[in-house]
Design a protein around this motif. Sequence first.
Motif, PDB file in Angstrom:
ATOM      1  N   GLU A   1       1.204  -1.266  -0.130  1.00 57.94           N
ATOM      2  CA  GLU A   1      -0.101  -0.066  -0.074  1.00 57.94           C
ATOM      3  C   GLU A   1       1.041   1.167   0.046  1.00 57.94           C
ATOM      4  O   GLU A   1       1.888   1.416   0.992  1.00 57.94           O
ATOM      5  N   TYR A   2       0.678   2.155  -0.888  1.00 56.19           N
ATOM      6  CA  TYR A   2       1.625   3.472  -0.560  1.00 56.19           C
ATOM      7  C   TYR A   2       0.253   4.848  -1.264  1.00 56.19           C
ATOM      8  O   TYR A   2      -0.428   5.234  -1.234  1.00 56.19           O
ATOM      9  N   GLU A   3       0.139   5.687   0.081  1.00 53.68           N
ATOM     10  CA  GLU A   3      -0.152   6.921  -0.123  1.00 53.68           C
ATOM     11  C   GLU A   3       0.556   8.428  -0.733  1.00 53.68           C
ATOM     12  O   GLU A   3       1.216   7.819  -1.613  1.00 53.68           O
ATOM     13  N   ILE A   4      -0.643   8.119  -1.949  1.00 48.89           N
ATOM     14  CA  ILE A   4      -0.345   9.395  -2.767  1.00 48.89           C
ATOM     15  C   ILE A   4      -1.167  10.530  -1.941  1.00 48.89           C
ATOM     16  O   ILE A   4      -2.051  11.067  -1.605  1.00 48.89           O
ATOM     17  N   PRO A   5       0.224  11.504  -2.529  1.00 51.25           N
ATOM     18  CA  PRO A   5      -0.373  12.945  -2.143  1.00 51.25           C
ATOM     19  C   PRO A   5      -1.952  13.214  -2.887  1.00 51.25           C
ATOM     20  O   PRO A   5      -1.781  13.689  -3.972  1.00 51.25           O
ATOM     21  N   SER A   6      -1.924  14.526  -2.143  1.00 57.28           N
ATOM     22  CA  SER A   6      -3.449  15.209  -2.630  1.00 57.28           C
ATOM     23  C   SER A   6      -2.515  16.265  -3.944  1.00 57.28           C
ATOM     24  O   SER A   6      -1.641  16.036  -3.849  1.00 57.28           O
ATOM     25  N   PHE A   7      -3.909  17.097  -4.222  1.00 51.66           N
ATOM     26  CA  PHE A   7      -3.658  17.666  -5.166  1.00 51.66           C
ATOM     27  C   PHE A   7      -2.774  19.370  -4.108  1.00 51.66           C
ATOM     28  O   PHE A   7      -1.490  19.657  -4.816  1.00 51.66           O
ATOM     29  N   GLU A   8      -2.784  19.474  -2.979  1.00 47.16           N
ATOM     30  CA  GLU A   8      -2.447  20.381  -2.457  1.00 47.16           C
ATOM     31  C   GLU A   8      -0.807  20.050  -2.131  1.00 47.16           C
ATOM     32  O   GLU A   8       0.270  20.769  -2.390  1.00 47.16           O
ATOM     33  N   GLU A   9      -0.723  18.741  -1.664  1.00 48.26           N
ATOM     34  CA  GLU A   9      -0.024  18.717  -0.798  1.00 48.26           C
ATOM     35  C   GLU A   9       2.253  18.037  -2.269  1.00 48.26           C
ATOM     36  O   GLU A   9       2.743  18.456  -1.930  1.00 48.26           O
ATOM     37  N   LEU A  10       0.896  17.518  -2.936  1.00 46.91           N
ATOM     38  CA  LEU A  10       1.979  17.626  -4.824  1.00 46.91           C
ATOM     39  C   LEU A  10       2.576  19.471  -5.056  1.00 46.91           C
ATOM     40  O   LEU A  10       3.494  19.947  -5.562  1.00 46.91           O
ATOM     41  N   ASN A  11       0.964  20.555  -5.031  1.00 49.64           N
ATOM     42  CA  ASN A  11       1.682  21.913  -4.615  1.00 49.64           C
ATOM     43  C   ASN A  11       2.459  22.363  -6.077  1.00 49.64           C
ATOM     44  O   ASN A  11       3.456  22.821  -6.186  1.00 49.64           O
ATOM     45  N   ASP A  12       1.894  21.794  -7.066  1.00 45.78           N
ATOM     46  CA  ASP A  12       2.546  22.549  -8.431  1.00 45.78           C
ATOM     47  C   ASP A  12       1.541  23.452  -9.363  1.00 45.78           C
ATOM     48  O   ASP A  12       0.548  23.250  -8.994  1.00 45.78           O
ATOM     49  N   LYS A  13       1.945  24.791  -8.568  1.00 48.70           N
ATOM     50  CA  LYS A  13       1.906  26.123  -9.415  1.00 48.70           C
ATOM     51  C   LYS A  13       2.064  26.281 -10.158  1.00 48.70           C
ATOM     52  O   LYS A  13       2.614  27.095 -10.343  1.00 48.70           O
ATOM     53  N   ASN A  14       1.022  25.660 -11.359  1.00 43.09           N
ATOM     54  CA  ASN A  14       0.574  25.753 -12.447  1.00 43.09           C
ATOM     55  C   ASN A  14      -0.395  26.161 -13.580  1.00 43.09           C
ATOM     56  O   ASN A  14      -1.573  25.443 -12.685  1.00 43.09           O
ATOM     57  N   THR A  15      -0.865  26.578 -14.511  1.00 42.57           N
ATOM     58  CA  THR A  15      -1.951  26.480 -14.982  1.00 42.57           C
ATOM     59  C   THR A  15      -2.820  25.585 -15.558  1.00 42.57           C
ATOM     60  O   THR A  15      -4.174  25.412 -14.854  1.00 42.57           O
ATOM     61  N   PHE A  16      -2.238  24.677 -15.605  1.00 45.04           N
ATOM     62  CA  PHE A  16      -2.818  23.434 -16.308  1.00 45.04           C
ATOM     63  C   PHE A  16      -2.915  23.273 -15.122  1.00 45.04           C
ATOM     64  O   PHE A  16      -3.866  21.810 -14.865  1.00 45.04           O
ATOM     65  N   VAL A  17      -2.089  22.322 -13.655  1.00 43.37           N
ATOM     66  CA  VAL A  17      -2.457  21.850 -12.995  1.00 43.37           C
ATOM     67  C   VAL A  17      -4.277  22.728 -12.101  1.00 43.37           C
ATOM     68  O   VAL A  17      -4.811  22.051 -11.703  1.00 43.37           O
ATOM     69  N   HIS A  18      -4.124  24.342 -12.552  1.00 41.38           N
ATOM     70  CA  HIS A  18      -5.129  24.847 -11.476  1.00 41.38           C
ATOM     71  C   HIS A  18      -6.425  24.597 -12.257  1.00 41.38           C
ATOM     72  O   HIS A  18      -7.545  24.910 -12.024  1.00 41.38           O
ATOM     73  N   VAL A  19      -6.321  24.561 -13.842  1.00 38.65           N
ATOM     74  CA  VAL A  19      -7.084  23.884 -14.753  1.00 38.65           C
ATOM     75  C   VAL A  19      -8.041  22.755 -14.110  1.00 38.65           C
ATOM     76  O   VAL A  19      -9.039  22.867 -14.071  1.00 38.65           O
ATOM     77  N   LEU A  20      -6.747  21.836 -13.623  1.00 38.04           N
ATOM     78  CA  LEU A  20      -8.002  20.451 -13.967  1.00 38.04           C
ATOM     79  C   LEU A  20      -8.591  20.360 -12.495  1.00 38.04           C
ATOM     80  O   LEU A  20      -9.322  19.899 -12.118  1.00 38.04           O
ATOM     81  N   LYS A  21      -7.674  20.917 -11.476  1.00 36.52           N
ATOM     82  CA  LYS A  21      -8.418  20.966 -10.400  1.00 36.52           C
ATOM     83  C   LYS A  21      -9.890  21.716 -10.240  1.00 36.52           C
ATOM     84  O   LYS A  21     -10.368  21.896  -8.896  1.00 36.52           O
ATOM     85  N   ASN A  22     -10.372  22.842 -10.800  1.00 42.19           N
ATOM     86  CA  ASN A  22     -11.106  23.995 -10.834  1.00 42.19           C
ATOM     87  C   ASN A  22     -11.864  23.381 -11.870  1.00 42.19           C
ATOM     88  O   ASN A  22     -13.774  23.804 -12.026  1.00 42.19           O
ATOM     89  N   ARG A  23     -11.689  22.247 -12.629  1.00 48.17           N
ATOM     90  CA  ARG A  23     -12.913  21.750 -13.589  1.00 48.17           C
ATOM     91  C   ARG A  23     -14.337  20.979 -12.668  1.00 48.17           C
ATOM     92  O   ARG A  23     -14.450  20.413 -12.413  1.00 48.17           O
ATOM     93  N   ARG A  24     -15.389  21.955 -13.376  1.00 48.23           N
ATOM     94  CA  ARG A  24     -16.267  21.401 -12.737  1.00 48.23           C
ATOM     95  C   ARG A  24     -17.836  20.919 -13.672  1.00 48.23           C
ATOM     96  O   ARG A  24     -17.121  22.144 -14.967  1.00 48.23           O
TER      97      ARG A  24
END
Length: 285
Positions: free
Chosen positions: A68-91
Amino acid sequence: MLSKKWFVNSYNAIKVDDRVNEFFKERFWLASLYHENSKYYPDVFYKQMPLRPYSIPEEDIKQSYYEEYEIPSFEELNDKNTFVHVLKNRRSSWDFEGEEISFKELCKLLQYSSGITEVKKITNNNHSFLINKRTYPSGGALYAIEIYIYIQKVKGLKSGLYLFSPQHNKLVLIKREKDITTPLNSIGISTDEERNPIVSEDSFEKASAVFMLSANFKHQTDKYGLRAYRLALMESGHIAQNIMLVSTFLQKKSIPFTGFYDDRANLFLGLDGVSEVVLCMIPVG
């Protein structure tokens, strides 16, 4: 399940030559049969509605596993770029602003979601040809999905039905607003004024544009046979996700929509509903 076993056993009992020459002479008939039987119809939709209560997938991991391996959350990965922002905010949302979008914003929606990004030279058996690669994958790079857009509120464009050709970088008006006889809202199960009263009420009226993705099965069927149906569904999903991600990037709302009456949607686009069919709608605004 029994019918599935019966079909597999029957299919396996047929000689290979007979399968190729007779059984699948019409290579797409099984996919056509499934598609026809998965359509929604206004007069019988009360029989087609989802079961209530319906099953919900369980999120617990029940099967046994070795490690078993823990996968870091979006916040924990802390990639502050536009692409990650778009992925996180798509609704997915029907909360359209009801305002015009600019022609440049529409161009970004079209090019970033489905435009050509590379012209690739392919050499096969001393024969060379060019393939225009796009922003989404397609089985055999045949690009079986046509991209229609019903324009309602785009600055500088007349309202009406358009077709986007990535191959030629053209957006063409194929049906003027005054020539459209099928109201757009009548296509959707939840947007139709005569909808079942227990179905929630939505509307296309405030959307700036409504993308309608249709499949032309001919070329992929020639190459892939029955598999062409799966490939077309996957391709439309890739494009739909791109449209939604670009919408998020442009700070617009969007939603993937398949709850429509197929025959009405096909009629709206002027498709025969057999070799060319509507698969998905994505209103944006």
